[in-house]
Structure formats: structure tokens, C-alpha cells
Scaffold this motif. Structure first.
Motif, short mmCIF file in Angstrom:
data_model
loop_
_atom_site.label_atom_id
_atom_site.label_comp_id
_atom_site.label_asym_id
_atom_site.label_seq_id
_atom_site.Cartn_x
_atom_site.Cartn_y
_atom_site.Cartn_z
N ASN A 4 69.80 5.04 89.62
CA ASN A 4 68.86 5.49 90.66
C ASN A 4 67.52 4.77 90.62
O ASN A 4 66.54 5.27 91.14
CB ASN A 4 68.63 7.01 90.58
N LYS A 5 67.45 3.60 90.00
CA LYS A 5 66.22 2.81 90.00
C LYS A 5 66.50 1.52 90.77
O LYS A 5 67.62 1.03 90.79
CB LYS A 5 65.78 2.47 88.58
N ASP A 6 65.46 0.99 91.40
CA ASP A 6 65.65 -0.27 92.10
C ASP A 6 65.46 -1.44 91.14
O ASP A 6 64.95 -1.27 90.03
CB ASP A 6 64.74 -0.39 93.32
N GLU A 64 63.43 -3.96 91.07
CA GLU A 64 62.06 -4.31 90.69
C GLU A 64 61.53 -3.40 89.58
O GLU A 64 60.86 -3.86 88.67
CB GLU A 64 61.13 -4.24 91.91
N SER A 65 61.88 -2.12 89.63
CA SER A 65 61.39 -1.22 88.58
C SER A 65 62.09 -1.48 87.25
O SER A 65 61.54 -1.22 86.19
CB SER A 65 61.56 0.25 89.00
N VAL A 66 63.30 -2.03 87.29
CA VAL A 66 64.03 -2.35 86.07
C VAL A 66 63.59 -3.71 85.52
O VAL A 66 63.31 -3.85 84.33
CB VAL A 66 65.56 -2.35 86.33
N LEU A 67 63.50 -4.71 86.40
CA LEU A 67 63.24 -6.08 85.96
C LEU A 67 61.79 -6.50 86.08
O LEU A 67 61.39 -7.51 85.52
CB LEU A 67 64.10 -7.06 86.79
N GLY A 68 60.99 -5.77 86.82
CA GLY A 68 59.61 -6.17 87.07
C GLY A 68 59.55 -7.04 88.32
O GLY A 68 60.54 -7.26 89.00
N GLU A 69 58.33 -7.46 88.65
CA GLU A 69 58.15 -8.26 89.87
C GLU A 69 58.80 -9.62 89.78
O GLU A 69 58.86 -10.23 88.78
CB GLU A 69 56.67 -8.41 90.16
#
Length: 42
Positions: free
Chosen positions: A33-35, A37-42
Motif C-alpha cells: 500500500n505504498k507508492d 516514491e515513498s519506498v525508493l525516494g525521489e
């Protein structure tokens, strides 16, 4: 050895297991349930 025999022998190589199923399950639970970008960063 014929080319066909070589192809058949290497058709389905079994890779060694690098991570346990339990560890993979834990990591998948953390990112569920995370996108990206929130997992890997920008």
C-alpha cells in the motif's frame, strides 16, 4: 553433445535461494500500500 542436448540441459536452471521466504514476506508487508516514491525516494 548436440546443440539440442545443451539447450535442454540449460533450459530451466535452478537459481540458489538468496533470501528466505519469511524475509521476503516481511519486506513485502512493509511496502504494501505504498507508492514507489515513498519506498525508493525521489
Amino acid at each position: 553433445m548436440t546443440e539440442a542436448a545443451v539447450m535442454k540441459k540449460s533450459k530451466n536452471p535452478k537459481a540458489p535461494k538468496l533470501f528466505s521466504d519469511e524475509l521476503i514476506d516481511q519486506l513485502l508487508t512493509q511496502v504494501q500500500n505504498k507508492d514507489a516514491e515513498s519506498v525508493l525516494g525521489e
